[in-house]
Write a protein that holds these residues in place. Structure first.
Motif, PDB file in Angstrom:
ATOM      1  N   LEU A  30      21.903  13.275   3.086  1.00 32.91           N
ATOM      2  CA  LEU A  30      21.497  12.173   3.943  1.00 32.91           C
ATOM      3  C   LEU A  30      20.312  11.406   3.362  1.00 32.91           C
ATOM      4  CD1 LEU A  30      21.780  13.912   7.425  1.00 32.91           C
ATOM      5  CD2 LEU A  30      23.542  12.747   6.092  1.00 32.91           C
ATOM      6  N   LYS A  31      20.213  10.134   3.728  1.00 31.64           N
ATOM      7  CA  LYS A  31      19.080   9.308   3.311  1.00 31.64           C
ATOM      8  C   LYS A  31      17.790   9.854   3.906  1.00 31.64           C
ATOM      9  CE  LYS A  31      21.933   5.167   3.328  1.00 31.64           C
ATOM     10  NZ  LYS A  31      22.226   3.907   4.055  1.00 31.64           N
ATOM     11  N   ASP A  32      17.815  10.136   5.200  1.00 27.89           N
ATOM     12  CA  ASP A  32      16.683  10.734   5.913  1.00 27.89           C
ATOM     13  C   ASP A  32      17.023  12.206   6.104  1.00 27.89           C
ATOM     14  OD1 ASP A  32      14.857  11.757   7.726  1.00 27.89           O
ATOM     15  OD2 ASP A  32      15.144  10.162   9.208  1.00 27.89           O
ATOM     16  N   ARG A  33      16.343  13.055   5.369  1.00 25.79           N
ATOM     17  CA  ARG A  33      16.685  14.475   5.347  1.00 25.79           C
ATOM     18  C   ARG A  33      15.879  15.294   6.349  1.00 25.79           C
ATOM     19  NH1 ARG A  33      17.415  16.277  -0.760  1.00 25.79           N
ATOM     20  NH2 ARG A  33      18.990  17.592   0.194  1.00 25.79           N
ATOM     21  N   SER A  34      15.354  14.636   7.357  1.00 26.66           N
ATOM     22  CA  SER A  34      14.576  15.351   8.386  1.00 26.66           C
ATOM     23  C   SER A  34      15.501  16.249   9.203  1.00 26.66           C
ATOM     24  CB  SER A  34      13.882  14.356   9.313  1.00 26.66           C
ATOM     25  OG  SER A  34      14.835  13.660  10.096  1.00 26.66           O
ATOM     26  N   GLU A  63      15.771  16.578  12.335  1.00 28.02           N
ATOM     27  CA  GLU A  63      16.346  15.847  13.470  1.00 28.02           C
ATOM     28  C   GLU A  63      17.544  15.011  13.048  1.00 28.02           C
ATOM     29  OE1 GLU A  63      12.234  16.953  13.933  1.00 28.02           O
ATOM     30  OE2 GLU A  63      13.038  15.507  12.502  1.00 28.02           O
ATOM     31  N   ASN A  64      17.435  14.366  11.924  1.00 29.48           N
ATOM     32  CA  ASN A  64      18.531  13.529  11.441  1.00 29.48           C
ATOM     33  C   ASN A  64      19.725  14.373  11.010  1.00 29.48           C
ATOM     34  OD1 ASN A  64      19.236  10.759  11.143  1.00 29.48           O
ATOM     35  ND2 ASN A  64      19.204  11.051   8.929  1.00 29.48           N
ATOM     36  N   ASP A  66      22.805  18.383   2.421  1.00 33.65           N
ATOM     37  CA  ASP A  66      22.295  18.721   3.742  1.00 33.65           C
ATOM     38  C   ASP A  66      23.334  19.319   4.675  1.00 33.65           C
ATOM     39  OD1 ASP A  66      19.650  17.627   3.229  1.00 33.65           O
ATOM     40  OD2 ASP A  66      20.687  15.698   3.205  1.00 33.65           O
ATOM     41  N   VAL A  98      24.228   6.720   7.272  1.00 35.37           N
ATOM     42  CA  VAL A  98      23.152   7.702   7.091  1.00 35.37           C
ATOM     43  C   VAL A  98      23.270   8.511   5.802  1.00 35.37           C
ATOM     44  CG1 VAL A  98      22.763   7.895   9.582  1.00 35.37           C
ATOM     45  CG2 VAL A  98      24.281   9.534   8.443  1.00 35.37           C
ATOM     46  N   GLU A 113      23.453   9.341   1.826  1.00 36.60           N
ATOM     47  CA  GLU A 113      22.994   8.863   0.519  1.00 36.60           C
ATOM     48  C   GLU A 113      24.069   9.118  -0.536  1.00 36.60           C
ATOM     49  OE1 GLU A 113      19.915  10.768  -2.543  1.00 36.60           O
ATOM     50  OE2 GLU A 113      18.927   9.850  -0.811  1.00 36.60           O
TER      51      GLU A 113
END
Length: 95
Positions: free
Chosen positions: A10-14, A16-17, A52, A84, A86
């Motif tokens: 994912l682009k945002d690897r937090s 929550e995401n 992820d 979302v 990557e």
């Protein structure tokens, strides 16, 4: 049995995401008749080369896999994931 494995980075690897993306993918379970089984797991070992999410989807035939790809539920989920993700990788095989 046809088994399709999809790895998503994912682009945002937090956390929550990752959780949200996993939930969106799992929303297909029970909604697409040709989907025999669906597993969606979040990676527990991070790193720059790690992905992820792992999705494992099972179908009875290649025709069922093709029907899944164009099913409206999958198409909607795909739109979210496209926004979302990557990068991704996949392996599809017959068991």
């Amino acid at each position: 049995m046809i088994i399709n494995n999809l790895l998503l980075k994912l682009k945002d690897r937090s956390p929550e995401n990752i959780t949200k993306a996993r939930e969106v993918l799992l929303s297909m379970k029970g909604e697409i008749e040709v989907l025999v089984d669906l597993t969606v797991a979040a990676n527990i070992r991070s790193g720059p080369a790690a992905y992820d999410i792992l999705l494992i989807a099972k179908y009875n035939t290649m025709e069922d896999l093709e029907a899944y790809l164009t099913h409206p539920v999958h198409v909607e989920v795909g739109k979210y994931i496209a926004g979302v993700v990557e990068s991704n990788a996949s392996v599809c095989y017959r068991d």
